[in-house]
Scaffold this motif. Structure first.
Motif, PDB file in Angstrom:
ATOM      1  N   ALA A  29       0.780  -1.226   0.000  1.00 23.51           N
ATOM      2  CA  ALA A  29       0.000   0.000   0.000  1.00 23.51           C
ATOM      3  C   ALA A  29       0.822   1.292   0.000  1.00 23.51           C
ATOM      4  CB  ALA A  29      -0.925  -0.005   1.222  1.00 23.51           C
ATOM      5  N   VAL A  30       2.028   1.264   0.512  1.00 22.07           N
ATOM      6  CA  VAL A  30       2.769   2.512   0.749  1.00 22.07           C
ATOM      7  C   VAL A  30       3.691   2.887  -0.414  1.00 22.07           C
ATOM      8  CG1 VAL A  30       4.368   3.643   2.356  1.00 22.07           C
ATOM      9  CG2 VAL A  30       2.651   2.085   3.235  1.00 22.07           C
ATOM     10  N   ALA A  31       4.032   1.900  -1.248  1.00 25.79           N
ATOM     11  CA  ALA A  31       5.062   2.114  -2.274  1.00 25.79           C
ATOM     12  C   ALA A  31       4.693   3.212  -3.267  1.00 25.79           C
ATOM     13  CB  ALA A  31       5.324   0.804  -3.008  1.00 25.79           C
TER      14      ALA A  31
ATOM     15  N   ALA B 292       7.706   9.589  -2.043  1.00 22.42           N
ATOM     16  CA  ALA B 292       8.879   9.421  -1.183  1.00 22.42           C
ATOM     17  C   ALA B 292       9.544   8.066  -1.419  1.00 22.42           C
ATOM     18  CB  ALA B 292       8.485   9.553   0.289  1.00 22.42           C
ATOM     19  N   PHE B 293       8.737   7.058  -1.772  1.00 18.79           N
ATOM     20  CA  PHE B 293       9.291   5.733  -2.054  1.00 18.79           C
ATOM     21  C   PHE B 293       9.367   5.463  -3.551  1.00 18.79           C
ATOM     22  CE2 PHE B 293       7.509   5.208   2.281  1.00 18.79           C
ATOM     23  CZ  PHE B 293       8.705   4.976   2.918  1.00 18.79           C
ATOM     24  N   LYS B 294       8.346   5.907  -4.281  1.00 21.72           N
ATOM     25  CA  LYS B 294       8.247   5.597  -5.707  1.00 21.72           C
ATOM     26  C   LYS B 294       9.459   6.104  -6.490  1.00 21.72           C
ATOM     27  CE  LYS B 294       4.954   7.609  -8.141  1.00 21.72           C
ATOM     28  NZ  LYS B 294       3.564   7.949  -8.506  1.00 21.72           N
ATOM     29  N   MET B 295      10.055   7.195  -6.009  1.00 26.15           N
ATOM     30  CA  MET B 295      11.224   7.742  -6.712  1.00 26.15           C
ATOM     31  C   MET B 295      12.377   6.734  -6.789  1.00 26.15           C
ATOM     32  SD  MET B 295      12.433  10.421  -3.749  1.00 26.15           S
ATOM     33  CE  MET B 295      13.929  10.963  -4.498  1.00 26.15           C
TER      34      MET B 295
ATOM     35  N   ALA C  96      12.385  -1.768   3.560  1.00 22.95           N
ATOM     36  CA  ALA C  96      11.663  -2.590   4.544  1.00 22.95           C
ATOM     37  C   ALA C  96      12.330  -3.941   4.792  1.00 22.95           C
ATOM     38  CB  ALA C  96      10.225  -2.791   4.069  1.00 22.95           C
ATOM     39  N   GLY C  97      12.948  -4.509   3.749  1.00 19.90           N
ATOM     40  CA  GLY C  97      13.567  -5.830   3.922  1.00 19.90           C
ATOM     41  C   GLY C  97      14.962  -5.877   3.341  1.00 19.90           C
ATOM     42  N   LEU C  98      15.712  -4.811   3.504  1.00 22.86           N
ATOM     43  CA  LEU C  98      17.098  -4.792   3.004  1.00 22.86           C
ATOM     44  C   LEU C  98      17.888  -5.929   3.650  1.00 22.86           C
ATOM     45  CD1 LEU C  98      19.404  -3.117   1.491  1.00 22.86           C
ATOM     46  CD2 LEU C  98      19.861  -2.135   3.715  1.00 22.86           C
ATOM     47  N   GLN C  99      18.665  -6.651   2.848  1.00 21.54           N
ATOM     48  CA  GLN C  99      19.548  -7.670   3.415  1.00 21.54           C
ATOM     49  C   GLN C  99      20.978  -7.424   2.958  1.00 21.54           C
ATOM     50  OE1 GLN C  99      18.241 -11.566   2.147  1.00 21.54           O
ATOM     51  NE2 GLN C  99      18.273 -11.049  -0.041  1.00 21.54           N
ATOM     52  N   ILE C 100      21.926  -7.876   3.781  1.00 18.18           N
ATOM     53  CA  ILE C 100      23.341  -7.775   3.442  1.00 18.18           C
ATOM     54  C   ILE C 100      23.897  -9.187   3.330  1.00 18.18           C
ATOM     55  CG2 ILE C 100      23.558  -5.521   4.536  1.00 18.18           C
ATOM     56  CD1 ILE C 100      24.988  -6.871   6.893  1.00 18.18           C
ATOM     57  N   VAL C 101      25.147  -9.297   2.871  1.00 19.17           N
ATOM     58  CA  VAL C 101      25.735 -10.602   2.576  1.00 19.17           C
ATOM     59  C   VAL C 101      27.068 -10.706   3.303  1.00 19.17           C
ATOM     60  CG1 VAL C 101      26.524 -12.120   0.714  1.00 19.17           C
ATOM     61  CG2 VAL C 101      24.631 -10.528   0.287  1.00 19.17           C
ATOM     62  N   SER C 102      27.285 -11.820   4.012  1.00 19.12           N
ATOM     63  CA  SER C 102      28.598 -12.074   4.606  1.00 19.12           C
ATOM     64  C   SER C 102      29.215 -13.291   3.932  1.00 19.12           C
ATOM     65  CB  SER C 102      28.498 -12.279   6.123  1.00 19.12           C
ATOM     66  OG  SER C 102      27.807 -13.463   6.433  1.00 19.12           O
TER      67      SER C 102
END
Ligand code: ZN
Length: 251
Positions: free
Chosen positions: A118-120, A124-127, A169-175
């Motif tokens: 709903a928020v995308a 502010a986010f769509k850009m 919202a769900g950013l992940q990083i990699v090790s």
């Protein structure tokens, strides 16, 4: 043990005040745009997919080279990449999915829910979105090409993803276990070294507490500043070994 390369796909200028959180300086800064390649396992693993020439043009980037061409310079065919870990779904990390027709895309479920939710639609986010690429994500899911995960997961022995959130919202990083020790590919959990080293957030945020906690997680996973790879910082080329223009050997 794995080897890691950062492959540069373009660059763009902005200002410090536009980019960093509550930053008064108007100094010009340059963002470099990368995908990351992990070798040494049973098959190559790509981190993020870059973007196409359309986004590069529309968003005023210089020196665009497609992620597929950069992989070709490493002797790897983009069409054969079986696994791509998607740190988040901003245009510069996801819109290049179409270069990788054999890949399964690993994405946090919170990230998918956000960009299909709903928020995308708000500016502010769509850009930060490529709506066509995000629509295609739904089709790819029905084609069994999307592996949605929640939290931390082992991808291969010594290669893990970690949910951070904060920037998205769900950013992940990699090790990644390497001969140098554990290397952390932060992607946009730390665009620049000054984010993770000075605990200075950026302006594009879904959760400020998650972003700050993410800086702690990066330090804890890497165990040393020399094993942190910032997501958009030109300094990556100085801190690690530049093999040829646009190709940086991390470990
Ligand atoms: Zn980015």
């Amino acid at each position: 043990m794995y080897q890691i390369y950062a492959l540069k796909c373009g660059e763009r200028d902005t200002t410090a005040c536009e980019f960093f959180y509550r930053e008064p300086s108007h100094d010009r800064i340059t963002l470099h745009f990368f995908v990351w390649l992990i070798l040494g396992g049973p098959h190559p693993v790509l981190v993020d997919t870059g973007f196409g020439e359309d986004d590069a043009k529309a968003r005023g980037l210089r020196g665009y080279v497609s992620p597929a061409e950069m992989l070709g310079r490493m002797g790897i065919r983009a069409e054969e990449i079986p696994t791509a870990l998607i740190t988040h779904l901003h245009w510069d990390h996801w819109a290049g999915y179409r270069h990788f027709p054999a890949a399964e895309f690993w994405i946090q479920r919170d990230e998918v829910a956000f960009w299909t939710g709903a928020v995308a639609r708000y500016d502010a986010f769509k850009m930060s979105a490529n709506p066509g690429a995000l629509s295609e994500l739904v089709r790819l899911n029905y084609a069994n090409r999307v592996r949605m995960v929640h939290g931390d997961r082992e991808v291969l022995p010594g290669l893990r993803i970690h949910r951070i959130g904060g920037h998205t919202a769900g950013l992940q990083i990699v090790s990644v276990e390497t001969a140098k020790g554990p290397v952390v590919l932060t992607s946009d959990a730390s665009h620049f070294y000054r984010n993770v080293e000075r605990f200075q957030p950026v302006q594009i945020i879904t959760s400020l507490p998650e972003m700050l906690a993410g800086f702690e997680t990066i330090h804890a996973l890497a165990g040393s500043r020399d094993r942190i790879v910032a997501g958009h910082d030109p300094e990556v080329a100085q801190r690690f070994e530049t093999v040829e223009p646009g190709i940086i050997r991390i470990a």
